[in-house]
Motif scaffolding. Sequence first.
Motif, mmCIF file in Angstrom:
data_model
loop_
_atom_site.group_PDB
_atom_site.id
_atom_site.type_symbol
_atom_site.label_atom_id
_atom_site.label_comp_id
_atom_site.label_asym_id
_atom_site.label_seq_id
_atom_site.Cartn_x
_atom_site.Cartn_y
_atom_site.Cartn_z
ATOM 1 N N ILE A 1 -16.444 20.364 -5.427
ATOM 2 C CA ILE A 1 -15.819 20.339 -7.174
ATOM 3 C C ILE A 1 -14.430 20.158 -6.528
ATOM 4 O O ILE A 1 -14.165 19.773 -5.393
ATOM 5 C CB ILE A 1 -15.654 21.803 -7.285
ATOM 6 N N SER A 2 -14.113 18.911 -7.103
ATOM 7 C CA SER A 2 -13.002 18.475 -7.556
ATOM 8 C C SER A 2 -12.238 19.552 -8.404
ATOM 9 O O SER A 2 -12.539 19.847 -9.647
ATOM 10 C CB SER A 2 -13.076 17.098 -7.698
ATOM 11 N N GLY B 1 -15.078 22.513 -0.140
ATOM 12 C CA GLY B 1 -17.214 23.209 0.609
ATOM 13 C C GLY B 1 -16.729 24.921 0.975
ATOM 14 O O GLY B 1 -15.613 25.622 1.182
ATOM 15 N N PRO B 2 -17.981 25.004 1.492
ATOM 16 C CA PRO B 2 -18.237 26.737 2.390
ATOM 17 C C PRO B 2 -17.465 26.359 3.395
ATOM 18 O O PRO B 2 -17.548 25.469 3.559
ATOM 19 C CB PRO B 2 -19.594 26.492 1.822
ATOM 20 N N GLN C 1 -18.433 38.167 3.794
ATOM 21 C CA GLN C 1 -19.089 38.268 2.667
ATOM 22 C C GLN C 1 -17.740 37.263 1.655
ATOM 23 O O GLN C 1 -18.142 36.202 0.323
ATOM 24 C CB GLN C 1 -19.519 39.236 1.505
ATOM 25 N N GLU C 2 -16.713 37.423 1.316
ATOM 26 C CA GLU C 2 -15.227 36.849 0.772
ATOM 27 C C GLU C 2 -15.538 35.289 1.047
ATOM 28 O O GLU C 2 -15.603 34.233 0.584
ATOM 29 C CB GLU C 2 -14.611 37.381 1.219
ATOM 30 N N GLN C 3 -16.259 35.154 2.302
ATOM 31 C CA GLN C 3 -16.200 33.302 2.818
ATOM 32 C C GLN C 3 -17.170 32.693 1.811
ATOM 33 O O GLN C 3 -17.355 31.443 1.738
ATOM 34 C CB GLN C 3 -16.384 33.374 3.910
ATOM 35 N N LEU C 4 -18.035 33.349 1.163
ATOM 36 C CA LEU C 4 -18.923 33.208 0.161
ATOM 37 C C LEU C 4 -18.585 32.754 -0.784
ATOM 38 O O LEU C 4 -19.203 32.296 -1.865
ATOM 39 C CB LEU C 4 -20.858 33.914 0.116
ATOM 40 N N LEU D 1 -25.926 24.407 0.577
ATOM 41 C CA LEU D 1 -24.656 23.663 1.343
ATOM 42 C C LEU D 1 -24.095 24.249 2.827
ATOM 43 O O LEU D 1 -24.512 24.836 2.775
ATOM 44 C CB LEU D 1 -23.066 23.891 -0.090
ATOM 45 N N THR D 2 -24.032 22.982 3.093
ATOM 46 C CA THR D 2 -23.083 23.198 4.692
ATOM 47 C C THR D 2 -21.992 23.272 4.871
ATOM 48 O O THR D 2 -21.421 23.002 4.202
ATOM 49 C CB THR D 2 -23.772 22.365 5.651
ATOM 50 N N ARG D 3 -21.465 23.420 5.489
ATOM 51 C CA ARG D 3 -20.025 23.382 6.140
ATOM 52 C C ARG D 3 -19.377 21.666 6.085
ATOM 53 O O ARG D 3 -18.102 21.492 5.681
ATOM 54 C CB ARG D 3 -19.584 24.090 7.610
ATOM 55 N N ALA D 4 -20.527 20.774 6.452
ATOM 56 C CA ALA D 4 -20.210 19.492 6.268
ATOM 57 C C ALA D 4 -20.239 19.229 4.627
ATOM 58 O O ALA D 4 -19.309 18.021 4.233
ATOM 59 C CB ALA D 4 -21.352 18.832 7.371
#
Length: 182
Positions: A11-12, A38-39, A153-156, A177-180
């Motif tokens: 998302i931008s 990103g996540p 959980q908040e990091q999700l 989605l990955t951290r990348a």
Amino acid sequence: MIRRFLLIAAISLTALPALAQEDAVRGPVRPQRLASLGPQNDGVVREVAVAEGAAVRQGDVLLRLDDAVQAARIGLARAAAEAGGDLRQTQVQHQEAQAVLARTLQAAGRGAATEWEVRQARARVEVTAAQAEAATERREVEQRRLELELAQQEQLVIRAPFDGVVTRIDTVPGATLTRADR
């Protein structure tokens, strides 16, 4: 005119200066701030909470990853943090050991208890005090673990880092989605 945009991993987001609705913009528009989000953890997208072109405020939820496993971890951590039986049991044992020591000391004063019995009663008091302290420490550790699970959980959840407009969304519910993916 300068604008702010936000990009989520999909998302931008672009930050825009405040304009009255009737203001018209001519010419090229440059963002004040641009973020590509990103996540922090790998996961499956459960919900995209905004649409392209949506105005968002700082802190608004933009995207949620599936948190079913994390919710189960939180439930376990909460149960462990709130469990008090172990601590209560050791406290009762300690109180009983103190009562036995008092009676043993009284008996020793009358010559009815040996030095060995007094030492055993004192040792039992020390052991039960250590057990009660260990149970208290375990409970504190479990409380910290619960706090850690809640933070994870908040990091999700991906939130808008500033006020702006969502300019692009490159994911859909069900996507991994990955951290990348930033």
